[in-house]
Design an enzyme around this catalytic site. Structure first.
Site, PDB file in Angstrom:
ATOM      1  N   GLY A 239      57.720  18.829  13.095  1.00 11.85           N
ATOM      2  CA  GLY A 239      58.166  19.679  14.201  1.00 11.85           C
ATOM      3  C   GLY A 239      59.669  19.672  14.399  1.00 11.85           C
TER       4      GLY A 239
ATOM      5  N   GLY B  75      68.923   9.086  29.058  1.00 14.72           N
ATOM      6  CA  GLY B  75      69.688   8.418  28.018  1.00 14.72           C
ATOM      7  C   GLY B  75      71.074   8.992  27.814  1.00 14.72           C
TER       8      GLY B  75
ATOM      9  N   GLU C 233      71.281  26.972  30.912  1.00 14.89           N
ATOM     10  CA  GLU C 233      71.291  27.256  29.481  1.00 14.89           C
ATOM     11  C   GLU C 233      71.727  28.698  29.298  1.00 14.89           C
ATOM     12  OE1 GLU C 233      67.833  24.268  27.705  1.00 14.89           O
ATOM     13  OE2 GLU C 233      67.294  26.330  28.264  1.00 14.89           O
TER      14      GLU C 233
ATOM     15  N   HIS D 137      63.925  16.070  34.729  1.00 17.90           N
ATOM     16  CA  HIS D 137      65.346  15.787  34.500  1.00 17.90           C
ATOM     17  C   HIS D 137      66.133  15.667  35.809  1.00 17.90           C
ATOM     18  CE1 HIS D 137      64.387  16.394  30.433  1.00 17.90           C
ATOM     19  NE2 HIS D 137      64.744  17.646  30.287  1.00 17.90           N
TER      20      HIS D 137
ATOM     21  N   ARG E  89      76.322  27.210  29.535  1.00 13.67           N
ATOM     22  CA  ARG E  89      75.457  26.064  29.271  1.00 13.67           C
ATOM     23  C   ARG E  89      76.092  24.837  29.894  1.00 13.67           C
ATOM     24  NH1 ARG E  89      76.086  22.168  25.280  1.00 13.67           N
ATOM     25  NH2 ARG E  89      74.244  20.851  24.917  1.00 13.67           N
TER      26      ARG E  89
END
Length: 576
Positions: free
Chosen positions: A100, A267, A302, A326, A427
């Site tokens: 993927g 992260g 985005e 998020h 973005r």
């Protein structure tokens, strides 16, 4: 290194008889853990590898399914380095869904970066597992096309790539086949060569097949003498009910300590720096409350649409895809009280307290939108429903803005505004903290009627061009009294020339170490879904029509009305 012996005390006669009479274990063996701590060779702090020395026993769960008992001991307890013999363990990383996009673009490059930095154990192997028929060489060719020497542009890393690719192997199989996982287990054992084996599974697959893979891996391909851990990618369900059911099913085969629910935003460098900025700088900590902060904005945008992935996105929408995980995770980190320590459980417990202090999102505090086709500069941009994988009359939002509140002494009355969308003008991802006006405001006339220009603002830009800047007011040089806003900034690319590690590198390394600070605990997940599920159900049951906005715009007008409802102006409006 000197050889050290360890004495395992014999159980007392009474406890022994109890174990014989009522123990659920198929065999009773002494178990003990050993761990190694040594400095990392890179910018990371330390690598800790935990092993278990004895053969594992099988423990039956409540539904009769066997669980890997050795991995249940993955508690993180450490002994000293002197109890570990160098080279006695091996690490096997299996990427499930290896063919993927996520595996190709993120996971394999992150593993290579860790290898390049010397953060992986000396003895490790990487296996790809998917239904696609591939040979070892075909997998290596696929991986090599995505690897770069971005870590250090001055050095060619071709030799390192070759060394890494030689550690990569492939096994084709069905996701629900115990026999195929048993064959994978044989290949893993060949590479482990009788050493203590630690196994990490990364599930880069849709959530509807998580449980099948976990069942097969747990029953047929768990480590027999080391730890077994599983990284699970979002989404973790669609609502409170489905998330709870997924957790319940996973825990039939795994313990909570074995499940690493990954949110890659945790992260990211600037998100991890958030608590450092707050808790290690006296200049900010006293200001971090309702007394000085007027509002907090968490913004994600985005500049592209679904790009052929609309069929998958349409099942979830922007609220589930971005906002519920998020942005809410960043909010919890931002607003939490000072933890007792930097221990994972202390930090995660403080985040849960924040989430439980919040009331569920109300429908009147949500604005949803969907991008439409737009012509700009002679180019035609498609609308969301123009995507052939999206139903023609889909009401799935590609944009959402929401206002949330934390009902505790520190944050009472402070609006936390979230905004997330696709196909917008730029973005980026950032946290904007707008402070209150100065009492009295001696220089009010210098800003005319727009007091927003006088507001101090702390901006933490997560991506791109990572940086932190503080907007302050200062006098423009000259004979008159004219004020201007200036930025005190820390741009990472200017201050730190070294390449910033990708979020997946940090999270993969933490999972290997058993460090859970940046992973999501089950009660944290439950609390997050409880906040959004009522509004999500209302949106779907009432078939709320999203406000249309042009591809490449700043989003629907309704988002500005929502902000003004709480006397807030979006901080990103003045930027390109």
């Amino acid at each position: 290194m000197a050889t050290h012996s360890m004495i395992i005390p014999s159980p007392s006669s009474s406890s022994s008889s109890l174990a014989t009479a009522a123990s659920p274990f198929k065999e009773t063996l002494p178990l003990f853990s050993r761990s190694l701590t040594f400095p990392r060779k890179s910018l990371f702090s330390q690598v800790r590898l935990r092993f278990f020395a004895e053969k594992h026993s099988q423990l039956d769960t409540s539904n009769g399914c066997a669980t890997n008992f050795a991995s249940l001991q993955d508690s993180g307890d450490q002994l000293t380095e002197e109890h570990v013999t160098k080279g006695e363990s091996t690490l096997s990383i299996t990427v499930v869904g290896a063919s993927g996009d996520l595996a190709k673009k993120k996971i394999f490059p992150a593993l290579f970066a860790l290898f390049y930095e010397g953060c992986l154990p000396q003895d490790f192997s990487v296996f790809g597992y998917a239904r696609t028929k591939l040979t070892h060489e075909e997998l290596r060719d696929m991986i090599s096309s995505t690897l770069t020497c971005r870590i250090d542009q001055r050095e060619k890393c071709g030799d390192k790539m070759e060394q890494f690719l030689k550690r990569c192997f492939y096994h084709s199989g069905q996701y629900n086949s115990e026999e195929d996982f048993a064959e994978l287990n044989k290949k893993l054992k060949e590479k482990e060569a009788g050493k203590i084996s630690n196994r990490l599974y990364y599930l880069s697959i849709p959530p509807n097949i998580f449980v099948d893979v976990v069942r097969c891996a747990s029953l047929r391909a768990s480590s027999e003498n080391g730890w077994t851990r599983v990284i699970v990618e979002k989404p973790f369900g669609r609502d409170s009910e489905s998330s709870g059911e997924l957790t319940r099913c996973l825990k039939q085969y795994l313990t909570e300590e074995q499940i690493f629910r990954i949110d890659h935003y945790l992260g990211k460098e600037l998100v991890e720096n958030l608590s450092v900025l707050r808790f290690s700088n006296l200049v900010f900590e006293p200001l971090w409350s309702r007394n000085y902060i007027r509002n907090v904005q968490l913004i994600f945008s985005e500049d592209f649409g679904t790009e052929g992935r609309g069929g998958y996105f349409d099942q979830y929408g922007i609220i589930r895809d971005i906002m519920q995980n998020h942005l809410l995770q960043i909010l919890a980190l931002f607003a939490m009280e000072t933890p007792v320590s930097l221990d994972a459980e202390d930090i995660r417990s403080e985040k849960v307290k924040v989430l439980r202090s919040m009331k569920p999102l109300r429908l009147e505090d949500v604005v949803v939108g969907q991008y439409k086709g737009h012509n700009k500069g002679g180019k035609t941009y498609p609308g969301y429903t123009d995507d052939p994988t999206v139903p023609n009359h889909s009401l799935t939002p590609t944009f959402a803005a929401a206002a949330m509140f934390i009902n505790n002494a520190r944050w009472d009355g402070v609006p936390f505004l979230m905004k997330a969308g696709k196909a917008l003008h730029t973005r980026g991802a950032e946290i904007r903290v707008q402070f209150r006006h100065v009492p009295g405001n001696l220089y009010k006339k210098s800003f005319a009627t727009n007091l927003d220009n006088a507001t101090n603002e702390l901006v933490i830009r997560v991506q791109p061009d990572e940086g932190i800047y503080l907007r302050i007011n200062n006098k423009v040089p000259g004979l008159g009294m004219r004020l201007d806003r200036s930025d005190l900034n820390l741009l990472y690319r200017s201050r730190y020339p070294r390449e910033i590690p990708d979020a997946y590198e940090r999270l993969l390394l933490d999972a290997i170490e058993g460090e859970r600070r940046l992973f999501i605990r089950s009660d944290e997940l439950d609390a997050a879904w409880d906040l959004f599920t009522p509004a999500l159900k209302e949106l779907e049951e009432k078939k709320i029509i999203p406000e249309l906005y042009p591809y490449g715009s700043r989003g629907p007008v309704g988002a500005h009305y929502l902000a003004s409802k709480y006397n807030v102006r979006w901080g990103d409006l003045g930027e390109a």
